[in-house]
Write a protein that holds these residues in place. Sequence first.
Motif, PDB file in Angstrom:
ATOM      1  N   ALA A  49       0.830  -1.203   0.000  1.00 28.93           N
ATOM      2  CA  ALA A  49       0.000   0.000   0.000  1.00 28.93           C
ATOM      3  C   ALA A  49       0.869   1.258   0.000  1.00 28.93           C
ATOM      4  N   ASP A  50       1.922   1.264   0.826  1.00 25.29           N
ATOM      5  CA  ASP A  50       2.815   2.422   0.870  1.00 25.29           C
ATOM      6  C   ASP A  50       3.549   2.615  -0.452  1.00 25.29           C
ATOM      7  N   TRP A  51       4.006   1.494  -1.026  1.00 27.94           N
ATOM      8  CA  TRP A  51       4.718   1.560  -2.308  1.00 27.94           C
ATOM      9  C   TRP A  51       3.803   2.134  -3.388  1.00 27.94           C
ATOM     10  N   ALA A  52       2.543   1.685  -3.391  1.00 29.15           N
ATOM     11  CA  ALA A  52       1.599   2.173  -4.403  1.00 29.15           C
ATOM     12  C   ALA A  52       1.353   3.676  -4.250  1.00 29.15           C
ATOM     13  N   MET A  53       1.225   4.138  -3.002  1.00 27.16           N
ATOM     14  CA  MET A  53       1.032   5.572  -2.769  1.00 27.16           C
ATOM     15  C   MET A  53       2.242   6.366  -3.261  1.00 27.16           C
ATOM     16  N   GLU A  54       3.428   5.883  -2.912  1.00 25.71           N
ATOM     17  CA  GLU A  54       4.654   6.593  -3.268  1.00 25.71           C
ATOM     18  C   GLU A  54       4.875   6.637  -4.773  1.00 25.71           C
ATOM     19  N   HIS A  55       4.377   5.625  -5.489  1.00 28.62           N
ATOM     20  CA  HIS A  55       4.602   5.548  -6.938  1.00 28.62           C
ATOM     21  C   HIS A  55       3.373   5.956  -7.753  1.00 28.62           C
ATOM     22  N   GLY A  56       2.372   6.532  -7.079  1.00 29.28           N
ATOM     23  CA  GLY A  56       1.228   7.074  -7.793  1.00 29.28           C
ATOM     24  C   GLY A  56       0.349   6.050  -8.472  1.00 29.28           C
ATOM     25  N   VAL A  57       0.306   4.843  -7.939  1.00 28.09           N
ATOM     26  CA  VAL A  57      -0.564   3.809  -8.521  1.00 28.09           C
ATOM     27  C   VAL A  57      -2.009   4.129  -8.156  1.00 28.09           C
ATOM     28  N   PRO A  58      -2.909   4.222  -9.129  1.00 26.42           N
ATOM     29  CA  PRO A  58      -4.306   4.557  -8.826  1.00 26.42           C
ATOM     30  C   PRO A  58      -4.936   3.522  -7.898  1.00 26.42           C
ATOM     31  N   ARG A  59      -5.762   4.022  -6.954  1.00 24.27           N
ATOM     32  CA  ARG A  59      -6.484   3.137  -6.045  1.00 24.27           C
ATOM     33  C   ARG A  59      -7.626   2.424  -6.742  1.00 24.27           C
ATOM     34  N   THR A  60      -8.238   3.109  -7.706  1.00 29.46           N
ATOM     35  CA  THR A  60      -9.500   2.662  -8.270  1.00 29.46           C
ATOM     36  C   THR A  60      -9.403   1.274  -8.879  1.00 29.46           C
ATOM     37  N   VAL A  61     -10.340   0.447  -8.498  1.00 36.57           N
ATOM     38  CA  VAL A  61     -10.438  -0.906  -9.057  1.00 36.57           C
ATOM     39  C   VAL A  61     -11.858  -1.090  -9.584  1.00 36.57           C
ATOM     40  N   GLY A  62     -12.008  -1.187 -10.905  1.00 36.07           N
ATOM     41  CA  GLY A  62     -13.318  -1.483 -11.501  1.00 36.07           C
ATOM     42  C   GLY A  62     -14.397  -0.461 -11.205  1.00 36.07           C
TER      43      GLY A  62
ATOM     44  N   THR B  21     -15.082   2.579   4.245  1.00 37.88           N
ATOM     45  CA  THR B  21     -15.194   1.366   3.428  1.00 37.88           C
ATOM     46  C   THR B  21     -16.485   1.354   2.639  1.00 37.88           C
ATOM     47  N   CYS B  22     -17.595   1.612   3.326  1.00 35.27           N
ATOM     48  CA  CYS B  22     -18.891   1.604   2.638  1.00 35.27           C
ATOM     49  C   CYS B  22     -18.924   2.665   1.550  1.00 35.27           C
ATOM     50  N   ALA B  23     -18.391   3.859   1.847  1.00 34.06           N
ATOM     51  CA  ALA B  23     -18.371   4.928   0.852  1.00 34.06           C
ATOM     52  C   ALA B  23     -17.574   4.526  -0.380  1.00 34.06           C
ATOM     53  N   GLY B  24     -16.390   3.952  -0.165  1.00 34.81           N
ATOM     54  CA  GLY B  24     -15.562   3.539  -1.292  1.00 34.81           C
ATOM     55  C   GLY B  24     -16.202   2.441  -2.120  1.00 34.81           C
TER      56      GLY B  24
ATOM     57  N   ASN C 217      -1.651  10.369  11.060  1.00 38.91           N
ATOM     58  CA  ASN C 217      -2.814  11.074  10.522  1.00 38.91           C
ATOM     59  C   ASN C 217      -2.645  11.401   9.045  1.00 38.91           C
ATOM     60  N   ALA C 218      -1.418  11.674   8.626  1.00 42.11           N
ATOM     61  CA  ALA C 218      -1.181  12.016   7.222  1.00 42.11           C
ATOM     62  C   ALA C 218      -1.570  10.855   6.313  1.00 42.11           C
ATOM     63  N   LEU C 219      -1.347   9.626   6.779  1.00 39.76           N
ATOM     64  CA  LEU C 219      -1.703   8.460   5.972  1.00 39.76           C
ATOM     65  C   LEU C 219      -3.222   8.311   5.894  1.00 39.76           C
ATOM     66  N   VAL C 220      -3.908   8.535   7.022  1.00 44.32           N
ATOM     67  CA  VAL C 220      -5.376   8.491   7.008  1.00 44.32           C
ATOM     68  C   VAL C 220      -5.914   9.542   6.046  1.00 44.32           C
ATOM     69  N   GLN C 221      -5.319  10.737   6.067  1.00 42.90           N
ATOM     70  CA  GLN C 221      -5.772  11.796   5.182  1.00 42.90           C
ATOM     71  C   GLN C 221      -5.542  11.445   3.720  1.00 42.90           C
ATOM     72  N   ARG C 222      -4.471  10.738   3.440  1.00 44.17           N
ATOM     73  CA  ARG C 222      -4.221  10.328   2.050  1.00 44.17           C
ATOM     74  C   ARG C 222      -5.318   9.399   1.555  1.00 44.17           C
ATOM     75  N   GLU C 223      -5.797   8.527   2.422  1.00 44.73           N
ATOM     76  CA  GLU C 223      -6.893   7.631   2.031  1.00 44.73           C
ATOM     77  C   GLU C 223      -8.169   8.441   1.793  1.00 44.73           C
TER      78      GLU C 223
ATOM     79  N   GLU D 234     -11.949  11.225  -2.124  1.00 50.89           N
ATOM     80  CA  GLU D 234     -12.481  12.467  -2.698  1.00 50.89           C
ATOM     81  C   GLU D 234     -12.171  12.559  -4.185  1.00 50.89           C
ATOM     82  N   ARG D 235     -10.973  12.145  -4.581  1.00 51.91           N
ATOM     83  CA  ARG D 235     -10.629  12.155  -6.008  1.00 51.91           C
ATOM     84  C   ARG D 235     -11.529  11.205  -6.791  1.00 51.91           C
ATOM     85  N   GLU D 236     -11.976  10.160  -6.146  1.00 59.55           N
ATOM     86  CA  GLU D 236     -12.874   9.212  -6.806  1.00 59.55           C
ATOM     87  C   GLU D 236     -14.315   9.716  -6.848  1.00 59.55           C
ATOM     88  N   GLY D 237     -14.595  10.813  -6.139  1.00 57.58           N
ATOM     89  CA  GLY D 237     -15.926  11.412  -6.207  1.00 57.58           C
ATOM     90  C   GLY D 237     -16.729  11.354  -4.925  1.00 57.58           C
TER      91      GLY D 237
END
Length: 467
Positions: free
Chosen positions: A122-135, A155-158, A191-197, A202-205
């Motif tokens: 998860a940290d590696w994906a954040m650092e390398h800009g891998v999109p979270r969105t799946v399907g 979780t429910c929101a996502g 807290n910074a990691l929670v905020q990143r999630e 928010e970027r997903e809408g």
Amino acid sequence: MANEKQLRVPMPEQEPQERIHNFDEVAKGYTPEQAMEEAARCLHCKNRPCTAGCPIGNRIPEFMALTAEGKFEEAYRVVREKSCLPAITGRVCSQETQCEQRCVRGIKGEALGIGRIERFLADWAMEHGVPRTVGMEPENGRMVAVVGSGPAGLTCAGELRRRGYGVTVFEALHEAGGILRYGIPEFRLPNALVQREIDALEREGVKFTLDALIGRSFTVDELFGMGYEAVFLGTGANMPGFMNIPGESLIGVYAANEYLARLSLMRAFDERYDTPVRRGKKVAVVGGGNVAMDAARSALRLGAQEVSIIYRRSAAEMPSNKAEADEAAAEGVVFRFLTNPVRILGNEAGEVSGIECVEMELGEPDASGRRRPVEKKGSNFRIEADTVVMSIGTSPHPLIRDTTPGVEADRWNSLVVDEEMRTSREGVWAAGDLVTGALTVVAAVKAAKTAAESIDAYLRKKQPQTN
């Protein structure tokens, strides 16, 4: 061929005498090389006991195989199929009693560090800009309200956003994150990691409305009137428990969730913030769960000279994660087992001056399966303390119950739901600590995923609302 090492690759971390002077994260995480080496220890068992032990069914052998080959993005995508908050669950999930407890490697050595690998990916994906969105499905024009922004709400929101719904999360506090932000110290979950999630959602809408206390700012009925066709309740359990012993109203007595919120959400440990918190020199924490460990370790970081965990059973019955207790002990926390408070002592100024306790012994098992603690008569003794933190559990606030007609609750104010997380009120679902009382983050995640699936099925059958 799998790595035959019997011991885990050690996790880099701050040394105990260094970390008790700061609130920085203790564990530093694996390097790519360390992650590959640890993942290579996986035996790829055909019956996958680790996956069976994971509440959300993570495909552990698959992402281990990809990690061992250095295919981190592919491994992350496998993790994301089941887990919407892997950077968080990789840090605070109780792996040692779930997936890792089932790991075959643990029979003749140390179990695979599954949580450590999940965190790394998860940290590696954040650092390398891998999109979270799946399907992500196309927007369908229908709206769902999610109340609470803790692990269940996020979780429910996502999950619903991925299914095409317009989702608004209503949070009572001035920052989103719920228990992840105000209940878990920064040295375990920054807290910074929670905020990143939250930023990623928010970027997903997903929309967030802060300072919105449902039951006061809006009722559930008013949410339906605003065009939301379903409401998910994930407001947690934040009513503190006390022992009802003399002295609990003295200055210097805290509920653990208040104590941690002042530090994590209101940043009282940082002198730049005008948030009062007692910096006790001798601190007693009553309880034996993860929250008690967090409070004790936080007290050390505030400059306490002596911190005691007071727990009425033995170490074997203590509900905290072993790793949490081990880290607390390494930092200097003193464990007083088979000890129970009977009175908090105060001085003429109304401040805590000590705590009177009795010795306990274990009798026959109670309903929980643990041996029942029994007081030793005449064993009273005193522990010096200027601060006492009570960490003996929490329960849901009755506000939602009292302002939502048709919603059934039990005598502890927990909402009653069926196997799909539906409440007794049509169109209203609930999950997480609001339903179960205080449990684990991953339990809330699992229940919220079930609720999202049920909401989706309900709305697909229901005619769209017209205004």
